[in-house]
Scaffold this motif. Sequence first.
Motif, PDB file in Angstrom:
ATOM      1  N   ALA A 253       0.822  -1.210   0.000  1.00 45.17           N
ATOM      2  CA  ALA A 253       0.000   0.000   0.000  1.00 45.17           C
ATOM      3  C   ALA A 253       0.857   1.261   0.000  1.00 45.17           C
ATOM      4  CB  ALA A 253      -0.929  -0.013   1.212  1.00 45.17           C
ATOM      5  N   ASP A 254       2.060   1.193   0.589  1.00 44.01           N
ATOM      6  CA  ASP A 254       2.957   2.363   0.616  1.00 44.01           C
ATOM      7  C   ASP A 254       3.403   2.789  -0.778  1.00 44.01           C
ATOM      8  OD1 ASP A 254       2.839   2.533   3.351  1.00 44.01           O
ATOM      9  OD2 ASP A 254       4.677   1.379   3.687  1.00 44.01           O
ATOM     10  N   GLN A 255       3.297   1.909  -1.760  1.00 47.17           N
ATOM     11  CA  GLN A 255       3.790   2.226  -3.101  1.00 47.17           C
ATOM     12  C   GLN A 255       2.844   3.159  -3.861  1.00 47.17           C
ATOM     13  OE1 GLN A 255       6.928   1.004  -3.447  1.00 47.17           O
ATOM     14  NE2 GLN A 255       6.406   0.166  -1.412  1.00 47.17           N
ATOM     15  N   PHE A 256       1.644   3.361  -3.336  1.00 50.62           N
ATOM     16  CA  PHE A 256       0.666   4.212  -4.010  1.00 50.62           C
ATOM     17  C   PHE A 256       0.675   5.609  -3.399  1.00 50.62           C
ATOM     18  CE2 PHE A 256      -0.803  -0.131  -4.492  1.00 50.62           C
ATOM     19  CZ  PHE A 256      -1.102  -0.196  -5.843  1.00 50.62           C
ATOM     20  N   LYS A 257       0.463   6.607  -4.240  1.00 43.47           N
ATOM     21  CA  LYS A 257       0.413   7.994  -3.790  1.00 43.47           C
ATOM     22  C   LYS A 257      -1.027   8.362  -3.476  1.00 43.47           C
ATOM     23  CE  LYS A 257       1.762  12.701  -5.008  1.00 43.47           C
ATOM     24  NZ  LYS A 257       2.377  13.579  -6.030  1.00 43.47           N
ATOM     25  N   LEU A 258      -1.238   8.811  -2.256  1.00 39.40           N
ATOM     26  CA  LEU A 258      -2.582   9.149  -1.806  1.00 39.40           C
ATOM     27  C   LEU A 258      -2.728  10.672  -1.707  1.00 39.40           C
ATOM     28  CD1 LEU A 258      -2.983   6.440   0.980  1.00 39.40           C
ATOM     29  CD2 LEU A 258      -3.646   6.304  -1.424  1.00 39.40           C
ATOM     30  N   PRO A 259      -3.929  11.194  -1.984  1.00 38.17           N
ATOM     31  CA  PRO A 259      -5.186  10.458  -2.251  1.00 38.17           C
ATOM     32  C   PRO A 259      -5.428  10.138  -3.716  1.00 38.17           C
ATOM     33  CG  PRO A 259      -5.652  12.781  -2.049  1.00 38.17           C
ATOM     34  CD  PRO A 259      -4.163  12.645  -1.836  1.00 38.17           C
ATOM     35  N   GLU A 260      -4.497  10.520  -4.603  1.00 33.85           N
ATOM     36  CA  GLU A 260      -4.742  10.361  -6.034  1.00 33.85           C
ATOM     37  C   GLU A 260      -4.953   8.901  -6.437  1.00 33.85           C
ATOM     38  OE1 GLU A 260      -2.339  11.968  -4.681  1.00 33.85           O
ATOM     39  OE2 GLU A 260      -2.008  13.966  -5.538  1.00 33.85           O
ATOM     40  N   GLN A 261      -4.280   7.970  -5.767  1.00 28.28           N
ATOM     41  CA  GLN A 261      -4.353   6.557  -6.142  1.00 28.28           C
ATOM     42  C   GLN A 261      -5.071   5.725  -5.085  1.00 28.28           C
ATOM     43  OE1 GLN A 261      -0.091   5.893  -6.823  1.00 28.28           O
ATOM     44  NE2 GLN A 261      -0.475   5.864  -9.031  1.00 28.28           N
ATOM     45  N   GLU A 262      -6.053   6.317  -4.435  1.00 30.61           N
ATOM     46  CA  GLU A 262      -6.820   5.607  -3.421  1.00 30.61           C
ATOM     47  C   GLU A 262      -7.520   4.386  -4.023  1.00 30.61           C
ATOM     48  OE1 GLU A 262      -8.173   4.746   0.336  1.00 30.61           O
ATOM     49  OE2 GLU A 262      -6.857   6.414  -0.196  1.00 30.61           O
ATOM     50  N   THR A 263      -8.106   4.550  -5.205  1.00 30.40           N
ATOM     51  CA  THR A 263      -8.801   3.437  -5.859  1.00 30.40           C
ATOM     52  C   THR A 263      -7.830   2.319  -6.212  1.00 30.40           C
ATOM     53  OG1 THR A 263     -10.449   4.945  -6.776  1.00 30.40           O
ATOM     54  CG2 THR A 263     -10.246   2.784  -7.811  1.00 30.40           C
ATOM     55  N   GLU A 264      -6.661   2.678  -6.784  1.00 34.71           N
ATOM     56  CA  GLU A 264      -5.669   1.672  -7.134  1.00 34.71           C
ATOM     57  C   GLU A 264      -5.170   0.925  -5.908  1.00 34.71           C
ATOM     58  OE1 GLU A 264      -5.776   4.684  -8.185  1.00 34.71           O
ATOM     59  OE2 GLU A 264      -5.512   4.779 -10.364  1.00 34.71           O
ATOM     60  N   LYS A 265      -5.028   1.653  -4.793  1.00 34.72           N
ATOM     61  CA  LYS A 265      -4.565   1.018  -3.565  1.00 34.72           C
ATOM     62  C   LYS A 265      -5.586  -0.003  -3.052  1.00 34.72           C
ATOM     63  CE  LYS A 265      -5.436   2.399   0.382  1.00 34.72           C
ATOM     64  NZ  LYS A 265      -5.694   3.154   1.623  1.00 34.72           N
ATOM     65  N   ASN A 266      -6.872   0.379  -3.070  1.00 34.91           N
ATOM     66  CA  ASN A 266      -7.899  -0.548  -2.599  1.00 34.91           C
ATOM     67  C   ASN A 266      -7.998  -1.770  -3.507  1.00 34.91           C
ATOM     68  OD1 ASN A 266      -8.527   1.174  -0.489  1.00 34.91           O
ATOM     69  ND2 ASN A 266     -10.100   2.257  -1.650  1.00 34.91           N
ATOM     70  N   ASN A 267      -7.867  -1.565  -4.822  1.00 35.99           N
ATOM     71  CA  ASN A 267      -7.881  -2.706  -5.741  1.00 35.99           C
ATOM     72  C   ASN A 267      -6.686  -3.622  -5.508  1.00 35.99           C
ATOM     73  OD1 ASN A 267     -10.245  -1.898  -6.985  1.00 35.99           O
ATOM     74  ND2 ASN A 267      -9.192  -0.748  -8.600  1.00 35.99           N
ATOM     75  N   PHE A 268      -5.575  -3.038  -5.048  1.00 40.56           N
ATOM     76  CA  PHE A 268      -4.381  -3.843  -4.774  1.00 40.56           C
ATOM     77  C   PHE A 268      -4.666  -4.923  -3.741  1.00 40.56           C
ATOM     78  CE2 PHE A 268      -0.989  -4.262  -1.541  1.00 40.56           C
ATOM     79  CZ  PHE A 268      -0.109  -5.049  -2.260  1.00 40.56           C
ATOM     80  N   PHE A 269      -5.440  -4.590  -2.692  1.00 43.62           N
ATOM     81  CA  PHE A 269      -5.741  -5.570  -1.650  1.00 43.62           C
ATOM     82  C   PHE A 269      -6.439  -6.785  -2.240  1.00 43.62           C
ATOM     83  CE2 PHE A 269      -6.032  -1.636   1.156  1.00 43.62           C
ATOM     84  CZ  PHE A 269      -4.729  -1.756   1.575  1.00 43.62           C
ATOM     85  N   PHE A 270      -7.441  -6.543  -3.081  1.00 42.13           N
ATOM     86  CA  PHE A 270      -8.218  -7.649  -3.627  1.00 42.13           C
ATOM     87  C   PHE A 270      -7.420  -8.446  -4.664  1.00 42.13           C
ATOM     88  CE2 PHE A 270     -11.502  -4.805  -2.016  1.00 42.13           C
ATOM     89  CZ  PHE A 270     -12.315  -5.692  -1.333  1.00 42.13           C
ATOM     90  N   TRP A 271      -6.674  -7.765  -5.532  1.00 38.07           N
ATOM     91  CA  TRP A 271      -5.916  -8.477  -6.540  1.00 38.07           C
ATOM     92  C   TRP A 271      -4.736  -9.216  -5.925  1.00 38.07           C
ATOM     93  CZ3 TRP A 271      -8.175  -9.761 -10.673  1.00 38.07           C
ATOM     94  CH2 TRP A 271      -9.119  -8.915 -11.268  1.00 38.07           C
ATOM     95  N   ASP A 272      -4.132  -8.653  -4.894  1.00 39.30           N
ATOM     96  CA  ASP A 272      -3.052  -9.349  -4.199  1.00 39.30           C
ATOM     97  C   ASP A 272      -3.572 -10.648  -3.594  1.00 39.30           C
ATOM     98  OD1 ASP A 272      -0.230  -9.243  -3.068  1.00 39.30           O
ATOM     99  OD2 ASP A 272      -1.375  -9.364  -1.207  1.00 39.30           O
TER     100      ASP A 272
END
Length: 727
Positions: free
Chosen positions: A171-190
Amino acid sequence: MDEQVEKKEEADSKEDQDDELADGNPDEEEAGSGEKVKFPYQILAIYAYTVMHACSGAALSSVSHTYKVTELQMEPGLVTKIQQATGPIFTLLILAWSYVAEAWTGRFPVMIICCVCYIFGHVLVTGSDLAPILWYPDMSIGTRIFFFYAGSTVISFFNTGEATTSTAFGADQFKLPEQETEKNNFFFWDYSVMNAALCLMYIVSPAMRNVSCFGNDDCYSLALGMAGIFAILILIAFAAASPWYVKVPPVGNVTGRAFACIFYAIKNKLTKPKNPEYNHWMQYAEYSGYTPEFIAVVKHLLDVSVMLFPLSFYWALYHMNKTRWIDMGYQMNGTVPYTNFTLKSDELQWYNPLLTFIMVPFSVKFIFPVLNKIKIMHTMVQKLVAGFVIMVITYILITIICYAVEENNPRPMKLTKDTTALQIVGGMAEGEAPVTLFLSGPDFPGQMRIIFPGATASWEELKAGVPYKLSTDISGTPTLATFTGKGKEAFTGLVHGTAGSPSVNIFPDPEEQYGMTRTNRPVMRAIVLTPGIGKTLDFIHSNGAVKSVTLPSAVGPSEYLGKPDVGLYTMKLDGQEVGQQLFESGAVYSVVISGSAGSPKISTAVQAKPAVVNLIWILIPVTVVTVSEMLVSPTAIAFWYNEWQEFLLYTFLITLNTILVILIARWFKSNEEKAGKVPLAGPLGHDNPNRVSMVSGEGSAGRPSVRKSVAALGASKALNEETNRQT
């Protein structure tokens, strides 16, 4: 006039933009340009890390339970108790590893250290099987158990550190808040990528175990060694992308500050005057200088800590499908319907991760949005509650299956250090009259058993070290054989001849397959009645596969045949065909060889009848528990990062569901224990037709629940962000 005003405003706006660019603020420049934040492609290395980690864990966990029961000769119930006792201890290490990562080293060094030590643990585990084969043939079982559990402990200890930090590091690899959606998708795809890897290895690892190597029928060294190889690949995959990672530095002892905040809140609540403006006891920490924002984050931490209690029980029950369910599966008929192909119980573990891999993305993209629209399970907490309710349904189903198994195939009584057992195999020719035998001893009046040709009768709960004698008369005369058993051991004898003139031979070695097998395959051996009648008995399967046993030169049994498949076999004695026999899943057979060298005769005695309930039935509760997992696991991860409302309103309901699940699990265990007291022989001594092979009911390694329960990670992240704002 209006045109002049508009031109002046445009000029002023341009000057402001030029000033901002001159200041050199990259964030404002990027925001002003409206460019999309670049996707962090180093996240692909995190996915590779997840795949390797899942493959390593699955390669070990898929065979470890069976390895400990069959190769290390441990009691299945003891294996399960060790896992249930050590699991919560390693779960508590979540907070310890979180503290190390946030206060001392940061997440990246923790993961590197854990990867290296993880490899060392796999060396010890693989050595427990490989060392006695290659270097120390006299290594005792106790030493092998020590090395295995030492390695498993190292793996579990550092595996917890990896699992605690890996999700947050991604999750640290994503820049927030711009990539909040990508970060949340990361949890499910991981999570989905992990299950795809698990599915693959739950198929591959047992297949590698099933090959022959080093003169053994099973090659656990290959399966365990493959887990170690993947452990090395974990380190390589993760370290390769080191230059591109976003490495958040440690921010100090945030966990310590949180506990200090709680301490001062309690202290001030008890010692300071009541403040009517405070509606929560944590707000009294403001007297000690803590900001309202930091206090709010700690309150969220306390909420999540409450959630850890029911979830710890949930995952303990969930992971019983890796232990108790496997034990029960070995009591079932592993033959795939309409084929001669036989599955072992631990070879169905691929089904759960395959369903998870399919269902999680499908639910996130389609099912959950529909439920949100119709206001059913539209909050994350409601999904968690539904997952707990479905877990209750799962254990209702597994209890029904367990009841069916025990009714059709009751297990033998469990022997203790003070008790022994004797089973007598009917080796008379087919068509001969049954033989009536009485077993008597000190303070033990003669108990009658009637042994039919090809059947087995047993005496159980006999006192170890006490002499008993077998006779055709209740008085004990004439004595056909004497028997003195050892504690925790069962012994086998053979009655042959005729009903009018029977003979009994008690074999001196303890019975290896007393009323049970440890796999879903049949178990066969030969018993020689005529010394020197032959050297080898070949079992030729209808598919052409040949298995052979070496016959003893004197009266007695051969070794049991290793890994035979279910099916019709043609038997040949030194190349001469002597008969055919269908050997079925889960049964124990003794092929009795009599007659003369020129005219041999065979008969088959069933020591434990074939299993009745098919193993395929267990896929139903596995499907249901996967639905529960789909609701609980990814939802819990996203919940701790996104949603804090309504928590306390549902905690009580979740706890009640947890208590209900525990009661059902205890009922399930009680049924198993009661089934263990079913006698093998009928009340009049007839061989019980329900007698069957049975395994009574792990490790610590494999797919950890801490990877799914990352509450401490979410709390630490929130605390880190608040600390950064204050500093």
